[in-house]
Design a protein around this motif. Structure first.
Motif, short mmCIF file in Angstrom:
data_model
loop_
_atom_site.label_atom_id
_atom_site.label_comp_id
_atom_site.label_asym_id
_atom_site.label_seq_id
_atom_site.Cartn_x
_atom_site.Cartn_y
_atom_site.Cartn_z
N ALA A 235 32.66 46.87 39.53
CA ALA A 235 33.17 45.81 38.69
C ALA A 235 32.46 44.61 38.83
N PRO A 236 32.11 43.69 37.97
CA PRO A 236 31.33 42.69 37.73
C PRO A 236 31.73 41.32 38.76
N GLY A 237 33.19 41.55 39.00
CA GLY A 237 33.66 40.29 39.82
C GLY A 237 33.84 40.75 41.31
N LEU A 238 33.33 41.75 41.72
CA LEU A 238 33.54 42.10 43.26
C LEU A 238 32.56 41.20 44.03
N ASN A 239 31.84 40.33 43.87
CA ASN A 239 31.28 39.55 44.72
C ASN A 239 31.44 37.99 44.44
N ARG A 240 32.68 37.74 43.73
CA ARG A 240 33.13 36.41 43.63
C ARG A 240 34.50 36.19 43.84
N ARG A 241 35.00 34.86 43.69
CA ARG A 241 36.43 34.56 43.65
C ARG A 241 37.07 33.98 42.42
N PHE A 242 38.27 33.88 42.37
CA PHE A 242 38.62 33.35 40.99
C PHE A 242 39.93 32.25 41.47
N SER A 243 39.96 31.47 40.57
CA SER A 243 40.97 30.21 40.78
C SER A 243 42.42 30.66 40.76
N CYS A 244 42.78 31.65 40.43
CA CYS A 244 43.99 32.40 40.38
C CYS A 244 44.63 32.66 41.77
N GLU A 245 43.34 32.95 42.51
CA GLU A 245 43.49 33.43 43.89
C GLU A 245 44.20 32.22 44.74
N ARG A 246 44.24 31.00 44.18
CA ARG A 246 44.30 29.81 44.97
C ARG A 246 45.85 29.34 44.44
N TRP A 247 46.31 30.08 43.21
CA TRP A 247 47.62 29.78 42.52
C TRP A 247 48.76 29.79 43.80
N LEU A 248 49.86 28.94 43.53
CA LEU A 248 50.87 29.24 44.58
C LEU A 248 51.66 30.30 44.53
N ASP A 249 51.68 31.06 43.54
CA ASP A 249 52.23 32.49 43.54
C ASP A 249 51.14 33.61 43.52
N ALA A 250 49.84 33.28 44.14
CA ALA A 250 48.89 34.28 44.33
C ALA A 250 49.46 35.54 44.96
N ASP A 251 49.09 36.73 44.63
CA ASP A 251 49.58 37.99 45.59
C ASP A 251 48.20 38.35 46.16
N ARG A 252 48.16 38.15 47.53
CA ARG A 252 46.91 38.44 48.13
C ARG A 252 46.96 39.91 48.39
N ALA A 253 47.97 40.63 48.78
CA ALA A 253 48.30 42.22 49.04
C ALA A 253 47.67 42.67 47.85
N LEU A 254 47.97 42.34 46.63
CA LEU A 254 47.60 42.66 45.16
C LEU A 254 46.02 42.62 44.96
N TRP A 255 45.57 41.56 45.34
CA TRP A 255 43.99 41.34 45.11
C TRP A 255 43.37 42.41 46.39
N THR A 256 43.93 42.54 47.39
CA THR A 256 43.11 43.48 48.31
C THR A 256 43.33 44.87 47.92
N LEU B 75 43.55 45.52 44.33
CA LEU B 75 42.83 45.82 43.30
C LEU B 75 41.16 45.89 43.80
N ARG B 76 40.76 45.12 44.76
CA ARG B 76 39.43 45.14 45.02
C ARG B 76 38.90 46.66 45.96
N ALA B 77 40.03 46.96 46.67
CA ALA B 77 39.73 48.42 47.22
C ALA B 77 39.53 49.62 46.16
N GLU B 78 40.64 49.40 45.16
CA GLU B 78 40.29 50.43 44.16
C GLU B 78 38.85 50.12 43.31
N ALA B 79 38.57 49.03 43.28
CA ALA B 79 37.16 48.84 42.27
C ALA B 79 35.90 49.46 43.11
N ARG B 80 36.09 49.18 44.53
CA ARG B 80 35.12 49.75 45.38
C ARG B 80 35.13 51.15 45.33
N ALA B 81 36.31 51.75 45.26
CA ALA B 81 36.35 53.28 45.34
C ALA B 81 35.79 53.97 44.27
#
Length: 392
Positions: free
Chosen positions: A222-243, A245-251
C-alpha cells in the motif's frame, strides 16, 4: 459521505476501479477525477491504498452564489468544531472555473473568516491559520454559479508517499508514475494469475520514482503505509480501524523474486538519489541498480517490460540535442530488447518517429500543464508492427 478525488488526467478509469475495490459506491468518472459515496472505512482504505488519486476531498456544502457574502454564509453554517479541534491549524484554498468574482483571494479570506467566526461562536476561540503545513485543509471550488466546500481527508497530496520529504518533489509525481505502469501492463496477469511481465527495467531512472512504484506494485505494498493523513486527526477518527487497516495492508505484502526489477541511469547523481530512496523505503535488495548509458545497454532478461520517462529539453537547443539521440535509442531497443514491451512517457509527441518505431498504443496524458503521451511499443524480432496505433 460524498467525496471527490482529483487525479492526473488520463488516469480516471484506473481510479474508478481502485475506488470500487476499496468499497466505495456510486463511483463516477469525471474529467480530472472521480466522484463517489464513501463510508468511514472505505475513505480510510482509499487513502491508504490509492496509487492514482491526488487527494480525497469530503464534500461539506454545495449551493448557488453570486457574491463573497454568499460564500461566507455557506461556510458559517458548517459545524467545523465537529470535524477538528480549535487547537488544530487550517488552510483554505480556492480553485475556480469561470467564476465571476473579481478576487479569489478575497473569496478565500471570507471562507477563513466564516470558519473562525463559527469556532468563536461554538467554542469561544478560533484555530490558527497555517499556509505551510496545516493540520486541516479546506477546499473551495467555484463554477460560474455554484460553490462547493470540501474538507481534505488526505492532508499532504497522496502522491507524497512519505519518503522524499517536503523539499524532494520529483519531476514525475508518484501517482502519475503508478498510472504509467498500470497503463503499460505491469499489473496484467494471464489466465493462471501469473504476471504477464516477470522482469522490469527503467533505463533512465532519474531519482527512482517509476522503479519504486513498480516494486511496490509487484510487492502489493500500500503506497500510504509510510505516511499519515488529515482524517486521522478528525474528531471522529477511529484509531482502532486505522490500526486494523494498516495491519491488513502489511499482511498483504508479497515477497518479490530476486533479479526481476532493474534500474539504471548514466548520471551518478541520479543513481545516488535512487539508491538513497530505495534505502528509505526498504527496497535496496529488491532492485538491481547500475550506472549505465541507455545507448547500447543490454536487456537483463529475454522478455520484460521497459517503462521510462526520457529526458525532455525545455529549451530548443536542449530539445534538438536530445532528438539527435533518438535514432540511437531506437537502435538499442531494436537490437537489445527484442521480445520486450517498451512504454515511453514523453512531452515530445514526435518521439516514436525519431526512434523509428511504431507504437501499439498511445495514451494522452498530462504531466502538470504539459501535454504528453505514453507510447507502448512491442519490440518484435526482425520487424516493427505496422498497424495503426490506437489512442486511448
Amino acid at each position: 459521505m460524498h467525496i471527490f478525488a482529483p487525479c492526473p488526467r488520463g488516469l480516471e478509469e484506473l481510479l474508478v476501479n481502485e475506488f470500487n475495490h476499496c468499497g466505495m459506491t456510486q463511483v463516477e468518472q469525471v474529467g480530472g477525477g472521480v466522484r463517489a459515496r464513501a463510508t468511514q472505512e472505505s475513505l480510510y482504505r482509499a487513502n491508504l491504498h490509492s496509487r492514482y488519486a491526488s487527494r480525497i476531498l469530503v464534500r461539506l456544502a454545495v449551493g448557488a452564489y453570486q457574491k463573497e457574502e454568499d460564500l461566507y454564509q455557506m461556510a458559517r453554517k458548517i459545524a467545523w468544531h465537529q470535524w477538528f479541534d480549535v487547537s488544530q491549524s487550517f488552510k483554505v484554498s480556492t480553485t475556480a472555473v469561470k467564476s465571476p468574482l473579481r478576487s479569489l483571494d478575497f473569496a478565500t479570506l471570507r471562507i477563513k473568516d466564516a470558519v473562525c467566526d463559527r469556532f468563536r461562536a461554538d467554542r469561544g476561540g478560533r484555530p490558527n491559520v497555517n499556509t505551510d503545513q496545516p493540520d486541516q485543509r479546506i477546499q473551495l471550488f467555484l463554477t460560474e454559479t455554484s460553490a462547493t466546500l470540501y474538507i481534505d481527508s488526505s492532508g499532504n497530496p497522496l502522491w507524497q508517499r512519505g519518503y522524499r520529504g517536503a523539499a524532494g518533489a520529483a519531476p514525475l509525481k508518484e501517482n502519475l508514475a503508478a498510472g504509467l505502469l498500470a497503463l503499460a501492463g505491469w499489473n496484467d496477469t494471464d489466465e493462471t494469475g501469473k504476471p504477464v511481465y516477470e522482469t522490469f527495467l527503467d533505463p533512465m531512472c532519474g531519482s527512482g520514482t517509476i522503479v519504486i512504484e513498480a516494486a511496490w506494485m509487484r510487492a502489493n505494498m500500500a503506497p500510504g503505509l509510510n505516511r499519515r493523513f488529515s482524517c486521522e486527526r478528525w474528531l471522529d477518527a477511529d484509531r482502532a480501524l486505522w490500526t486494523k487497516l494498516r495491519a491488513e495492508a502489511r499482511a498483504q505484502i508479497r515477497p518479490m523474486a530476486p533479479q526481476t526489477i532493474f534500474a539504471s541511469d548514466m548520471h551518478p547523481g541520479a543513481i545516488a538519489a535512487t539508491r538513497r530512496h530505495l534505502e528509505q523505503v526498504g527496497l535496496s535488495d529488491a532492485v538491481t541498480l547500475d550506472q549505465a548509458d541507455f545507448i547500447g545497454r543490454g536487456a537483463p532478461a529475454t522478455t520484460g517490460l521497459l517503462v521510462s520517462n526520457p529526458p525532455y529539453g525545455v529549451r530548443l537547443s536542449e530539445q534538438e540535442e536530445l532528438q539527435a539521440e533518438y535514432p540511437e535509442w531506437g537502435r538499442t531497443l531494436k537490437q537489445q530488447f527484442s521480445g520486450w514491451t517498451a512504454a515511453l512517457f514523453t512531452a515530445d509527441l514526435e518521439l516514436t518517429k525519431g526512434l523509428g518505431l511504431k507504437p501499439r498504443r498511445r495514451f494522452p496524458l498530462k504531466n502538470g500543464a504539459l501535454e504528453c503521451r505514453l507510447f507502448v511499443i512491442d519490440l518484435v524480432s526482425g520487424f516493427h508492427r505496422k498497424q495503426k496505433p490506437t489512442e486511448s
